[in-house]
Design an enzyme around this catalytic site. Structure first.
Site, PDB file in Angstrom:
ATOM      1  N   THR A 195      37.324 -35.384   5.594  1.00 34.50           N
ATOM      2  CA  THR A 195      38.145 -34.636   4.635  1.00 34.50           C
ATOM      3  C   THR A 195      37.575 -34.839   3.232  1.00 34.50           C
ATOM      4  O   THR A 195      37.368 -33.879   2.487  1.00 34.50           O
ATOM      5  CB  THR A 195      39.615 -35.111   4.711  1.00 34.50           C
ATOM      6  N   ASN A 241      37.018 -27.246  15.638  1.00 31.15           N
ATOM      7  CA  ASN A 241      37.851 -28.327  16.184  1.00 31.15           C
ATOM      8  C   ASN A 241      39.032 -27.814  16.996  1.00 31.15           C
ATOM      9  O   ASN A 241      39.599 -28.544  17.797  1.00 31.15           O
ATOM     10  CB  ASN A 241      38.351 -29.231  15.052  1.00 31.15           C
ATOM     11  N   GLN A 268      32.708 -32.169  14.699  1.00 30.55           N
ATOM     12  CA  GLN A 268      32.880 -32.112  16.159  1.00 30.55           C
ATOM     13  C   GLN A 268      31.545 -31.925  16.884  1.00 30.55           C
ATOM     14  O   GLN A 268      31.532 -31.768  18.119  1.00 30.55           O
ATOM     15  CB  GLN A 268      33.862 -30.989  16.542  1.00 30.55           C
ATOM     16  N   SER A 319      32.358 -37.610  10.545  1.00 25.42           N
ATOM     17  CA  SER A 319      33.491 -38.536  10.521  1.00 25.42           C
ATOM     18  C   SER A 319      33.360 -39.558  11.650  1.00 25.42           C
ATOM     19  O   SER A 319      33.195 -39.174  12.816  1.00 25.42           O
ATOM     20  CB  SER A 319      34.779 -37.723  10.706  1.00 25.42           C
ATOM     21  N   GLY A 320      33.441 -40.856  11.304  1.00 26.35           N
ATOM     22  CA  GLY A 320      33.190 -41.921  12.275  1.00 26.35           C
ATOM     23  C   GLY A 320      34.147 -41.986  13.447  1.00 26.35           C
ATOM     24  O   GLY A 320      33.747 -42.265  14.576  1.00 26.35           O
ATOM     25  N   HIS A 321      35.440 -41.715  13.183  1.00 26.42           N
ATOM     26  CA  HIS A 321      36.405 -41.966  14.267  1.00 26.42           C
ATOM     27  C   HIS A 321      36.347 -40.940  15.390  1.00 26.42           C
ATOM     28  O   HIS A 321      37.011 -41.088  16.411  1.00 26.42           O
ATOM     29  CB  HIS A 321      37.836 -42.104  13.712  1.00 26.42           C
ATOM     30  N   THR A 358      33.975 -49.389  -4.324  1.00 23.09           N
ATOM     31  CA  THR A 358      33.311 -50.306  -3.394  1.00 23.09           C
ATOM     32  C   THR A 358      33.306 -49.709  -1.997  1.00 23.09           C
ATOM     33  O   THR A 358      34.329 -49.247  -1.510  1.00 23.09           O
ATOM     34  CB  THR A 358      34.055 -51.662  -3.380  1.00 23.09           C
ATOM     35  N   CYS A 384      45.345 -32.809  12.288  1.00 22.96           N
ATOM     36  CA  CYS A 384      45.598 -32.829  10.842  1.00 22.96           C
ATOM     37  C   CYS A 384      46.647 -31.809  10.444  1.00 22.96           C
ATOM     38  O   CYS A 384      47.251 -31.901   9.393  1.00 22.96           O
ATOM     39  CB  CYS A 384      44.319 -32.552  10.071  1.00 22.96           C
TER      40      CYS A 384
HETATM   41  N1  PMP Z   1      36.539 -31.336  10.035  1.00 27.83           N
HETATM   42  C1  PMP Z   1      36.764 -31.203  11.349  1.00 27.83           C
HETATM   43  C2  PMP Z   1      36.086 -30.099  12.097  1.00 27.83           C
HETATM   44  C3  PMP Z   1      37.626 -32.082  12.011  1.00 27.83           C
HETATM   45  O1  PMP Z   1      37.858 -31.942  13.315  1.00 27.83           O
HETATM   46  C4  PMP Z   1      38.241 -33.121  11.272  1.00 27.83           C
HETATM   47  C5  PMP Z   1      39.199 -34.086  11.938  1.00 27.83           C
HETATM   48  N2  PMP Z   1      40.296 -33.469  12.535  1.00 27.83           N
HETATM   49  C6  PMP Z   1      37.965 -33.228   9.901  1.00 27.83           C
HETATM   50  C7  PMP Z   1      37.115 -32.313   9.318  1.00 27.83           C
HETATM   51  C8  PMP Z   1      38.594 -34.299   9.048  1.00 27.83           C
HETATM   52  O2  PMP Z   1      38.031 -35.545   9.354  1.00 27.83           O
HETATM   53  P1  PMP Z   1      38.703 -36.915   8.866  1.00 27.83           P
HETATM   54  O3  PMP Z   1      39.752 -37.243   9.869  1.00 27.83           O
HETATM   55  O4  PMP Z   1      37.576 -37.895   8.907  1.00 27.83           O
HETATM   56  O5  PMP Z   1      39.210 -36.706   7.497  1.00 27.83           O
END
Ligand code: PMP
Length: 371
Positions: free
Chosen positions: A70, A146, A176, A196-198, A234, A315
């Protein structure tokens, strides 16, 4: 319980967790400090940048660490804004972090264009071309959607942009696609690329923006000048190190094959004339389904003790990412029945077959009740 919401987030892998712990508890120094243990952390951060670049297949440019995609998307877009009569082009299917920002820019008197999607869910490449000119400053098109899993042809997008918008930067939200699709950034000429790492078994709250030429970008926050001056503050070292580790731990090609088989098995078993599978040319990790006559939220909640599924976008779960399905031409009634299933290579065939059967049975029960 079978977890099929891996596009929303994934479980941290052991290698990433170990790395996280090491940089949180043992090697915890501030990478901007000047004594040797801190310099060592700074060197480790730079090595992580190199590993991430290598994994993306980027031979030049920088990696800017952020709090997630994001923020990376916001930095890419807001950081590209310029005074004057510039134009900004976005696909109509973008994630909320791009889509909502694009709408906000309209209210800031920027010239914003949205490129429609085709029925298959891909960006309409002709429409994209028709919106470009020498005043175009930025084009932002996501790699894998996504909500639907539909894959945009980024090589084609970059060719169109270079030919018809000579002054534009090209930003790609790759969230994705990273560690999911085998690709190499050298195949596409992109300026900015978010991840995005997670989404690939690292910690939450960490991501990165790949920047081909950091002079093209402006910083949004002011501070100590970390991250090439583009993202002061940081760095979240444990999370960043976990992200680099998780990336290295993935066998992308092998997992891609596994995910393809899982999706195929799932689709075979979910098949029903009242269930629509959305999109063409989709990622093997994501499957968007529309259930006729039943509310997707009701179905998700009815399933949650046995199978966890998503609604399109965690989200904006309440809205189920419906601007994407709307852009593909689905109506409100169809969109209400949306469920997103997303896979991980750690699942077995038996898991996805059992999940498909459970989803179907639960759907039939709800359908009978609501009839
Ligand atoms: N872009 C896409 C295509 C996503 O799927 C997501 C996560 N749902 C994000 C951006 C946002 O990532 P983050 O959770 O790291 O803010």
């Amino acid at each position: 319980m079978i977890y099929l919401d891996n596009a929303a987030t994934t479980k941290m892998c052991e290698q990433a967790l170990k790395e996280y712990e090491y940089y949180a508890c043992s090697n915890f120094y501030n990478p901007s400090a000047i004594y040797q243990p801190a310099i060592d952390v700074s060197l480790a951060l730079n090595a992580a940048r190199g590993q991430i670049k290598k994994c993306l297949g980027a031979n030049k440019g920088d990696i800017i660490f952020t709090s997630g995609a994001t923020e990376a998307n916001n930095l890419a877009i807001r950081g590209s804004l310029r005074q004057g009569k510039w134009e900004y082009v976005f696909s109509a299917g973008e994630h909320a972090s791009v889509f909502n920002l694009a709408n906000a820019l309209k209210h800031e008197d920027k010239v914003v264009h949205f490129v429609k999607l085709s029925k298959s869910g891909e960006i309409d490449y002709d429409a994209l071309q028709s919106m470009l000119n020498d005043k175009t400053r930025l084009v932002s098109v996501m790699f894998v959607n996504n909500v639907t899993g539909v894959i945009n042809d980024i090589a084609r997008v970059s060719q169109i942009v270079r030919r018809h918008a000579p002054n534009a930067l090209l930003h790609v939200d790759g969230v994705q696609a990273v560690c999911k699709l085998p690709f190499n950034l050298q195949e596409f000429d992109v300026d900015l690329f978010s991840l995005s790492g997670h989404k690939f078994h690292a910690a939450k709250g960490v991501g990165a923006l790949y920047v081909k030429n950091n002079a093209a970008l402006k910083n949004l926050v002011y501070g100590g000048g970390q991250e090439f001056g583009l993202r002061s503050g940081t760095e979240n070292v444990p999370a960043i190190m976990s992200m680099a580790k998780a990336m290295q731990a993935q066998n992308i090609e092998q997992n891609y094959q596994i995910a393809s088989q899982l999706k195929q098995a799932f689709l075979q078993h979910i098949k029903d004339e009242r269930i629509t599978v959305v999109g063409q040319n989709t990622s093997p990790y994501i499957c968007m389904l529309l259930f006729d006559g039943v509310n997707g939220e009701t179905l998700t909640r009815a399933l949650e003790k046995s199978v966890i599924v998503g609604r399109g976008s965690a989200c904006s779960a309440k809205k189920a990412g419906n601007h994407v399905l709307e852009a593909m031409g689905f109506n409100v009634q169809q969109i209400k029945g949306a469920i997103r299933v997303s896979f991980d290579a750690s699942l077995s065939n038996a898991d996805v077959v059992s999940a498909a059967e459970t989803i179907k049975q639960t759907y039939y029960q709800l359908w009978e009740k609501l009839k």
